[in-house]
Design a protein around this motif. Sequence first.
Motif, PDB file in Angstrom:
ATOM      1  N   PRO A 200       0.974  -1.084   0.065  1.00 24.36           N
ATOM      2  CA  PRO A 200      -0.187   0.084  -0.206  1.00 24.36           C
ATOM      3  C   PRO A 200       1.405   1.410  -0.378  1.00 24.36           C
ATOM      4  O   PRO A 200       1.779   1.312   0.545  1.00 24.36           O
ATOM      5  CB  PRO A 200      -0.406   0.382   1.258  1.00 24.36           C
ATOM      6  N   ASN A 201      -0.064   2.012  -0.270  1.00 24.17           N
ATOM      7  CA  ASN A 201       1.550   3.851  -0.673  1.00 24.17           C
ATOM      8  C   ASN A 201       0.684   4.095   0.456  1.00 24.17           C
ATOM      9  O   ASN A 201       2.322   4.537   0.539  1.00 24.17           O
ATOM     10  CB  ASN A 201       0.184   4.428  -2.033  1.00 24.17           C
ATOM     11  N   PRO A 202       0.730   3.916   1.171  1.00 22.26           N
ATOM     12  CA  PRO A 202       1.591   4.394   2.961  1.00 22.26           C
ATOM     13  C   PRO A 202       2.924   4.419   3.277  1.00 22.26           C
ATOM     14  O   PRO A 202       3.897   4.583   3.622  1.00 22.26           O
ATOM     15  CB  PRO A 202       0.637   4.572   3.610  1.00 22.26           C
ATOM     16  N   THR A 203       3.439   2.640   2.777  1.00 19.91           N
ATOM     17  CA  THR A 203       3.651   1.967   3.483  1.00 19.91           C
ATOM     18  C   THR A 203       5.491   2.262   1.985  1.00 19.91           C
ATOM     19  O   THR A 203       6.357   2.558   2.540  1.00 19.91           O
ATOM     20  CB  THR A 203       3.746   0.003   3.109  1.00 19.91           C
ATOM     21  N   SER A 204       4.929   3.036   1.018  1.00 20.20           N
ATOM     22  CA  SER A 204       5.994   3.516  -0.066  1.00 20.20           C
ATOM     23  C   SER A 204       6.373   4.619   0.769  1.00 20.20           C
ATOM     24  O   SER A 204       7.304   5.282   0.026  1.00 20.20           O
ATOM     25  CB  SER A 204       5.512   3.371  -1.318  1.00 20.20           C
ATOM     26  N   TYR A 205       5.408   5.717   0.966  1.00 19.73           N
ATOM     27  CA  TYR A 205       5.840   7.088   1.608  1.00 19.73           C
ATOM     28  C   TYR A 205       6.424   6.747   2.180  1.00 19.73           C
ATOM     29  O   TYR A 205       7.733   7.615   2.729  1.00 19.73           O
ATOM     30  CB  TYR A 205       4.259   7.686   2.013  1.00 19.73           C
ATOM     31  N   THR A 206       6.577   5.983   3.415  1.00 21.83           N
ATOM     32  CA  THR A 206       7.478   5.432   4.764  1.00 21.83           C
ATOM     33  C   THR A 206       9.292   5.140   4.218  1.00 21.83           C
ATOM     34  O   THR A 206       9.977   5.997   4.603  1.00 21.83           O
ATOM     35  CB  THR A 206       7.235   4.091   5.507  1.00 21.83           C
ATOM     36  N   LEU A 207       8.735   4.515   2.777  1.00 20.41           N
ATOM     37  CA  LEU A 207      10.353   3.975   2.691  1.00 20.41           C
ATOM     38  C   LEU A 207      11.041   5.459   1.824  1.00 20.41           C
ATOM     39  O   LEU A 207      11.812   5.666   2.443  1.00 20.41           O
ATOM     40  CB  LEU A 207       9.735   2.976   1.717  1.00 20.41           C
ATOM     41  N   VAL A 208      10.363   5.907   1.378  1.00 22.86           N
ATOM     42  CA  VAL A 208      11.028   6.826   0.657  1.00 22.86           C
ATOM     43  C   VAL A 208      11.603   8.715   1.261  1.00 22.86           C
ATOM     44  O   VAL A 208      12.451   8.438   0.984  1.00 22.86           O
ATOM     45  CB  VAL A 208      10.069   7.379  -0.367  1.00 22.86           C
ATOM     46  N   ASP A 209      10.234   8.738   1.868  1.00 25.02           N
ATOM     47  CA  ASP A 209      10.336   9.666   3.336  1.00 25.02           C
ATOM     48  C   ASP A 209      11.194   9.243   4.132  1.00 25.02           C
ATOM     49  O   ASP A 209      12.464  10.346   4.275  1.00 25.02           O
ATOM     50  CB  ASP A 209       8.981   9.695   4.161  1.00 25.02           C
ATOM     51  N   ALA A 210      11.903   8.598   4.339  1.00 24.68           N
ATOM     52  CA  ALA A 210      12.835   7.612   5.878  1.00 24.68           C
ATOM     53  C   ALA A 210      14.696   7.652   4.574  1.00 24.68           C
ATOM     54  O   ALA A 210      15.450   8.406   5.506  1.00 24.68           O
ATOM     55  CB  ALA A 210      13.010   6.209   5.658  1.00 24.68           C
ATOM     56  N   GLY A 211      14.335   8.107   3.660  1.00 29.92           N
ATOM     57  CA  GLY A 211      15.448   8.007   2.422  1.00 29.92           C
ATOM     58  C   GLY A 211      15.644   9.309   1.807  1.00 29.92           C
ATOM     59  O   GLY A 211      16.348  10.000   1.325  1.00 29.92           O
ATOM     60  N   ASP A 212      14.458  10.662   2.033  1.00 29.75           N
ATOM     61  CA  ASP A 212      14.763  11.669   1.531  1.00 29.75           C
ATOM     62  C   ASP A 212      14.632  11.578  -0.154  1.00 29.75           C
ATOM     63  O   ASP A 212      15.214  12.272  -0.787  1.00 29.75           O
ATOM     64  CB  ASP A 212      15.901  12.664   2.143  1.00 29.75           C
ATOM     65  N   LEU A 213      13.568  10.716  -0.860  1.00 30.91           N
ATOM     66  CA  LEU A 213      13.825  10.112  -2.017  1.00 30.91           C
ATOM     67  C   LEU A 213      13.100  10.723  -2.808  1.00 30.91           C
ATOM     68  O   LEU A 213      12.841  10.160  -4.108  1.00 30.91           O
ATOM     69  CB  LEU A 213      14.207   8.386  -2.232  1.00 30.91           C
ATOM     70  N   TRP A 214      12.248  11.762  -2.425  1.00 29.55           N
ATOM     71  CA  TRP A 214      11.806  12.229  -3.406  1.00 29.55           C
ATOM     72  C   TRP A 214      11.651  12.626  -4.666  1.00 29.55           C
ATOM     73  O   TRP A 214      10.888  12.238  -5.443  1.00 29.55           O
ATOM     74  CB  TRP A 214      10.367  13.095  -2.670  1.00 29.55           C
ATOM     75  N   SER A 215      12.892  13.431  -4.983  1.00 29.47           N
ATOM     76  CA  SER A 215      13.526  13.356  -5.830  1.00 29.47           C
ATOM     77  C   SER A 215      13.845  12.509  -6.862  1.00 29.47           C
ATOM     78  O   SER A 215      13.820  12.496  -8.614  1.00 29.47           O
ATOM     79  CB  SER A 215      14.599  14.447  -5.646  1.00 29.47           C
ATOM     80  N   ARG A 216      13.682  11.496  -6.406  1.00 30.81           N
ATOM     81  CA  ARG A 216      14.150   9.900  -7.615  1.00 30.81           C
ATOM     82  C   ARG A 216      12.806   9.383  -7.831  1.00 30.81           C
ATOM     83  O   ARG A 216      13.617   8.101  -7.689  1.00 30.81           O
ATOM     84  CB  ARG A 216      15.305   9.114  -7.068  1.00 30.81           C
ATOM     85  N   THR A 217      11.668   9.606  -7.079  1.00 28.29           N
ATOM     86  CA  THR A 217      10.757   8.573  -7.156  1.00 28.29           C
ATOM     87  C   THR A 217       9.757   9.006  -8.671  1.00 28.29           C
ATOM     88  O   THR A 217       9.572   9.999  -8.673  1.00 28.29           O
ATOM     89  CB  THR A 217       9.764   9.168  -5.532  1.00 28.29           C
ATOM     90  N   SER A 218       9.507   8.020  -8.884  1.00 26.02           N
ATOM     91  CA  SER A 218       8.381   8.069  -9.883  1.00 26.02           C
ATOM     92  C   SER A 218       6.967   7.133 -10.187  1.00 26.02           C
ATOM     93  O   SER A 218       6.636   6.304  -9.173  1.00 26.02           O
ATOM     94  CB  SER A 218       9.085   7.348 -11.872  1.00 26.02           C
TER      95      SER A 218
END
Length: 635
Positions: A543-561
Amino acid sequence: MQQRRWHRATSSLLGALTLTAAVTVTATPALAAPDKPEPLSVFPTDSLTVRDPAQLTGRRVALPTDGCGAPIACGLVQQLNQLDGFDLDPRIAVRFSGPVDPAATAARITLQPAGTDARIGVDRVVWDPATNTLYAHPAEQLAPSTTYRLRVQGGPANKATHDTFTTMSATDGLLDIQRQLDSGDAFAAVGIDDPALQVQGAFPARGTTVAWATDRGATDPAPTPTPVPTAALGGTIVFGSFQAPSWLTPDVTIPQTPTGDAGPRPVGAEQLPFVAVLPPGTPPPGGWPVAVFGHGFTSSTNAVFLAAVENARNGIATIGTNVVGHGYGPESGWVVTSGGTTTTIPAYGRGTDQNGDDAIESTEGSSATGAAAAQSSRDALRQTAADNMTLIRSLGGTDVDRDGTPDLSGEDVTYFGQSFGGIYGTMLTGVDPAVTRSVLNVPGGPVAEIARLSPSFRPLTAAALDAAGLLNSDDPTRNGFQEQLPLRGEGPVTVTVPGAVEIQEYLARSTWLSRPGSPETFAPLIEPERVLVQVAYGDQTVPNPTSYTLVDAGDLWSRTSLYRNDRATPPLPNPHSFLLVLPHPSSPQGQAQVAAFLGRGEVVDPDGDGNVWEVPVEDPSVLLSLNFPQPALRP
């Protein structure tokens, strides 16, 4: 850079999200009392640790074991007491002498990492009126091996308090394993003289048919081979194996060792399979550039055939091995027909009959058993990440057709993984600099949250709670339990269902124990330029909230498609597997994005000026919600 990502100032997040969002069940302000309620206790706290110089933190957890509940819950406490600190996303608990306003009080709770001026607020607030206890989680993932000051500021309705706690060295074990592989110590310890790939069959993709005879245990002693689609790539299909050190004991755990030492030691060697798809034509000097592919939960090396299509067209070889517990039993085999000749090649299935029913299921053997069951797939994921590190180190100079020239290059190896492969791929990429670039397709974390929120996996959470005696609902649509946990960004929830607090505690402790083998732990170790994350809007499996957790933990928003399945024509019923659903437009688009990044380090928008792909994701907050198609029951 790493510390910047771990300690972004988020003191405003509570005001921006927690206090304004609407939720299904919201708290009402507590009745005003003439005396300010006094905080009676806080958690976590270093007062629940003992000194231990063998640990990186100098501490070891010492939770009380008296009255710890059912045997499973007590076993969980005993395992937590081996760790050198508290969770990176601790379930904060502040017990008061009387009622407080949950929202107003939560706004005055902050965490401060030692030696910094940063302030971290809290989110996911739960108020338990039966015990006057406020529960919450930090608004961002905390750093490992770090001491924090937990402060509850006084206000009109409550008094102040503060304490300190230290987080666990969550990344240490897997980093130790990587160092053992890099130095060669792990290979020497188990008698592996040469980890090079052993080719057992190479066939032209065109004109070759492949079937998979799966060993499913004593209930199916003579399996009928099932055809496997190979997508007629026009290159070469290669089957073989390699030896890899194993750190797993029979109960699918890696023993906990003090974090101040060299880490767990390998206990043996295992023969692992590989399947590779090489591009058509003559390889360049030194061999084809190689991308290691990590398959998903319930899948196996057969997914390599589907994942390799665009890579092969772009001159990239794709190779993959099996996850721990996957590929069915050890007698599984490939039945390959090419040029009028049929050959059977071992498939080295890693499944085992854990429950003694004479059957081997698609994932049986990938979860811890017995007293360690609360660890779930923690150590299987760590072992799988280590297996892929070994595979990377086994590539260089592989001569598939035995013509004296290498067909696979061991230089600048890249990685891409789908679903479970994105999960352990995050761990792999975070700890192993041998991965030049990585694409993580539909990953998420923590694993326990994926299981809780996914309609597909929620029964697994129910089974764990049942074993712990914690089911609290007769509603079959809820799988027997109702936990009353808000998502990140939602307002406070007041507990109204008996047993919900106990479920929350069990889930929090299980997640704490599993954190050393959970992907969000390792996301902060990844340099953004090395990674591309692909997320599917409305994913019902991760689910999307778990993807949010992973991406946010690494501050990888600029690398997320973000693949917007809600805008696709036609939309997939569940977009989770879009990368491998070859007939659907999303698959070649997603794979083309993968190939461009792995091959050239270029991030492309698969549909250009279209609106089905957002590169990067335009509004990260869209992933805070489940985004399931309606009607869908919210857990």
